[in-house]
Each structure stands twice: as structure tokens, then as C-alpha cells.
Design a protein around this motif. Structure first.
Motif, mmCIF file in Angstrom:
data_model
loop_
_atom_site.group_PDB
_atom_site.id
_atom_site.type_symbol
_atom_site.label_atom_id
_atom_site.label_comp_id
_atom_site.label_asym_id
_atom_site.label_seq_id
_atom_site.Cartn_x
_atom_site.Cartn_y
_atom_site.Cartn_z
ATOM 1 N N ILE A 106 -31.792 -105.616 -66.908
ATOM 2 C CA ILE A 106 -30.963 -104.978 -67.944
ATOM 3 C C ILE A 106 -31.050 -103.457 -67.861
ATOM 4 O O ILE A 106 -30.055 -102.759 -68.037
ATOM 5 N N LEU A 107 -32.229 -102.920 -67.579
ATOM 6 C CA LEU A 107 -32.408 -101.471 -67.597
ATOM 7 C C LEU A 107 -32.113 -100.801 -66.257
ATOM 8 O O LEU A 107 -31.511 -99.723 -66.220
ATOM 9 N N MET A 108 -32.534 -101.393 -65.156
ATOM 10 C CA MET A 108 -32.477 -100.702 -63.875
ATOM 11 C C MET A 108 -31.259 -101.047 -63.019
ATOM 12 O O MET A 108 -30.649 -100.153 -62.430
ATOM 13 N N VAL A 109 -30.913 -102.302 -62.933
ATOM 14 C CA VAL A 109 -29.844 -102.707 -62.022
ATOM 15 C C VAL A 109 -28.489 -102.093 -62.392
ATOM 16 O O VAL A 109 -27.801 -101.568 -61.523
ATOM 17 N N PRO A 110 -28.071 -102.111 -63.666
ATOM 18 C CA PRO A 110 -26.783 -101.476 -63.984
ATOM 19 C C PRO A 110 -26.754 -99.985 -63.643
ATOM 20 O O PRO A 110 -25.729 -99.480 -63.163
ATOM 21 N N LEU A 111 -27.857 -99.298 -63.837
ATOM 22 C CA LEU A 111 -27.916 -97.869 -63.503
ATOM 23 C C LEU A 111 -27.760 -97.663 -61.998
ATOM 24 O O LEU A 111 -27.003 -96.788 -61.555
ATOM 25 N N ARG A 112 -28.442 -98.474 -61.213
ATOM 26 C CA ARG A 112 -28.323 -98.361 -59.760
ATOM 27 C C ARG A 112 -26.918 -98.724 -59.294
ATOM 28 O O ARG A 112 -26.366 -98.089 -58.401
ATOM 29 N N ARG A 113 -26.334 -99.770 -59.894
ATOM 30 C CA ARG A 113 -24.970 -100.150 -59.523
ATOM 31 C C ARG A 113 -23.981 -99.044 -59.878
ATOM 32 O O ARG A 113 -23.056 -98.762 -59.112
ATOM 33 N N PHE A 114 -24.161 -98.428 -61.032
ATOM 34 C CA PHE A 114 -23.271 -97.341 -61.457
ATOM 35 C C PHE A 114 -23.380 -96.155 -60.501
ATOM 36 O O PHE A 114 -22.370 -95.569 -60.106
ATOM 37 N N ASN A 115 -24.605 -95.797 -60.125
ATOM 38 C CA ASN A 115 -24.813 -94.659 -59.230
ATOM 39 C C ASN A 115 -24.358 -94.941 -57.799
ATOM 40 O O ASN A 115 -24.192 -94.009 -57.012
ATOM 41 N N ALA A 116 -24.169 -96.209 -57.454
ATOM 42 C CA ALA A 116 -23.747 -96.574 -56.102
ATOM 43 C C ALA A 116 -22.225 -96.627 -55.970
ATOM 44 O O ALA A 116 -21.711 -97.104 -54.971
ATOM 45 N N ARG A 117 -21.510 -96.155 -56.976
ATOM 46 C CA ARG A 117 -20.049 -96.166 -56.951
ATOM 47 C C ARG A 117 -19.519 -94.748 -57.017
ATOM 48 O O ARG A 117 -20.126 -93.870 -57.606
ATOM 49 N N GLY A 118 -18.374 -94.569 -56.423
ATOM 50 C CA GLY A 118 -17.729 -93.273 -56.507
ATOM 51 C C GLY A 118 -16.300 -93.358 -56.009
ATOM 52 O O GLY A 118 -15.901 -94.329 -55.375
ATOM 53 N N TYR A 119 -15.527 -92.339 -56.330
ATOM 54 C CA TYR A 119 -14.157 -92.293 -55.844
ATOM 55 C C TYR A 119 -13.728 -90.842 -55.692
ATOM 56 O O TYR A 119 -14.312 -89.929 -56.263
ATOM 57 N N ASP A 120 -12.687 -90.649 -54.879
ATOM 58 C CA ASP A 120 -12.087 -89.341 -54.685
ATOM 59 C C ASP A 120 -10.589 -89.553 -54.557
ATOM 60 O O ASP A 120 -10.139 -90.286 -53.675
ATOM 61 N N MET A 121 -9.832 -88.935 -55.460
ATOM 62 C CA MET A 121 -8.383 -89.062 -55.403
ATOM 63 C C MET A 121 -7.803 -87.770 -54.858
ATOM 64 O O MET A 121 -7.889 -86.728 -55.501
ATOM 65 N N ALA A 122 -7.248 -87.852 -53.658
ATOM 66 C CA ALA A 122 -6.601 -86.700 -53.038
ATOM 67 C C ALA A 122 -5.103 -86.771 -53.339
ATOM 68 O O ALA A 122 -4.647 -87.638 -54.082
ATOM 69 N N ASP A 123 -4.339 -85.870 -52.742
ATOM 70 C CA ASP A 123 -2.905 -85.841 -52.994
ATOM 71 C C ASP A 123 -2.184 -87.071 -52.447
ATOM 72 O O ASP A 123 -1.157 -87.473 -52.983
ATOM 73 N N ASP A 124 -2.715 -87.658 -51.383
ATOM 74 C CA ASP A 124 -2.007 -88.748 -50.733
ATOM 75 C C ASP A 124 -2.828 -90.027 -50.554
ATOM 76 O O ASP A 124 -2.367 -90.973 -49.937
ATOM 77 N N ARG A 125 -4.053 -90.061 -51.100
ATOM 78 C CA ARG A 125 -4.876 -91.251 -50.908
ATOM 79 C C ARG A 125 -5.959 -91.349 -51.983
ATOM 80 O O ARG A 125 -6.296 -90.367 -52.635
ATOM 81 N N LEU A 126 -6.505 -92.556 -52.115
ATOM 82 C CA LEU A 126 -7.642 -92.809 -53.001
ATOM 83 C C LEU A 126 -8.752 -93.379 -52.144
ATOM 84 O O LEU A 126 -8.557 -94.337 -51.392
ATOM 85 N N ARG A 127 -9.930 -92.778 -52.249
ATOM 86 C CA ARG A 127 -11.104 -93.251 -51.522
ATOM 87 C C ARG A 127 -12.080 -93.821 -52.537
ATOM 88 O O ARG A 127 -12.448 -93.162 -53.508
ATOM 89 N N VAL A 128 -12.521 -95.063 -52.308
ATOM 90 C CA VAL A 128 -13.458 -95.752 -53.200
ATOM 91 C C VAL A 128 -14.687 -96.144 -52.389
ATOM 92 O O VAL A 128 -14.577 -96.811 -51.360
#
Length: 138
Positions: A42-64
């Protein structure tokens, strides 16, 4: 994510509690480890999962980018997008968050999901991508 972890852990804790109350197990032999694992999940796994995600939206693409053990780096050019959804489940709606889902042609990885966005941000991203797709089709 923590609420989902709590909802997942509850049946295991109840099962361990029933096993101990029913006299099937020694006192604390099963309940204590189950509760400790549940607290960790409950305490550690959601935090690690959240920190292991990211995205970048450029003018012509989305990177996940996502993943703890198995990393996934997906780039979706807006020219390949067929339609875009903003989805919310009951927990997400209660907290004002949403998932942005981009659907592309093909069968393998035909949908790219970006979870955990504020609803307004997801809707704004959908409109920006939609405007870009509309410009390219004209």
C-alpha cells in the motif's frame, strides 16, 4: 493507486484474520506477515509505479514511458492517431483524474494509455491532439 492497493489487500488481510480467529493458524503466524506485506504494497508499490511513469507531448507526437521491471517507451505520432478517449472510473472520478487513451491503426499496441492525469489536463491534451490531427487531414 494506493486506494486500489488497499482494495486489493483487504481480502488477504480478512482471510488471514478469519484463519486466526477460527483457530486454523497459530496466533500471529500468518496475520502479521500478511499485514506487513499489505502495508508495504500500500505504501511503497504505488509510489514506485507512479515514479516509473512519464510522458512528453511534442508538437507532432506523444511519448509515454512506463514500467518497473519491464520498461516500455512508446512514441505515437499524431498522424497515426485514429481517435482519442478520456476515460474515468469511479475512483478516478472521485479524485478528479482521468486516463488519456490514443487509438492507432494496427493490432499490436494499437492503444496507448496515459493514466493519472488531471481531468482538465487530459481534456486539453485530447483537444490539442485532435486539432493537430484535423490540421493534417485537411
Amino acid at each position: 493507486m494506493r486506494i486500489q492497493a488497499v482494495l486489493t489487500a483487504i481480502p488477504f488481510v480478512i482471510g488471514a484474520l478469519v484463519g486466526e480467529i477460527g483457530g486454523m493458524l497459530m496466533s500471529g503466524a500468518f496475520l502479521v506477515p500478511v499485514v506487513l506485506v499489505a502495508v508495504f504494497l500500500i505504501l511503497m508499490v504505488p509510489l514506485r509505479r507512479f515514479n516509473a511513469r512519464g510522458y512528453d507531448m511534442a508538437d507532432d507526437r506523444l511519448r509515454v514511458v512506463r514500467g518497473l521491471l519491464f520498461r516500455s517507451d512508446t512514441v505515437v505520432p499524431f498522424s497515426r492517431v485514429q481517435h482519442i478517449d478520456v476515460e474515468q472510473g469511479p475512483l478516478e472520478r472521485a479524485f478528479g483524474i482521468a486516463r488519456l487513451v490514443l487509438h492507432t491503426a494496427g493490432t499490436h499496441n494499437a492503444s496507448v494509455t496515459l493514466p493519472g492525469l488531471a481531468y482538465d489536463d487530459a481534456a486539453a491534451m485530447r483537444e490539442a491532439i485532435r486539432a493537430h490531427v484535423k490540421r493534417e487531414t485537411m
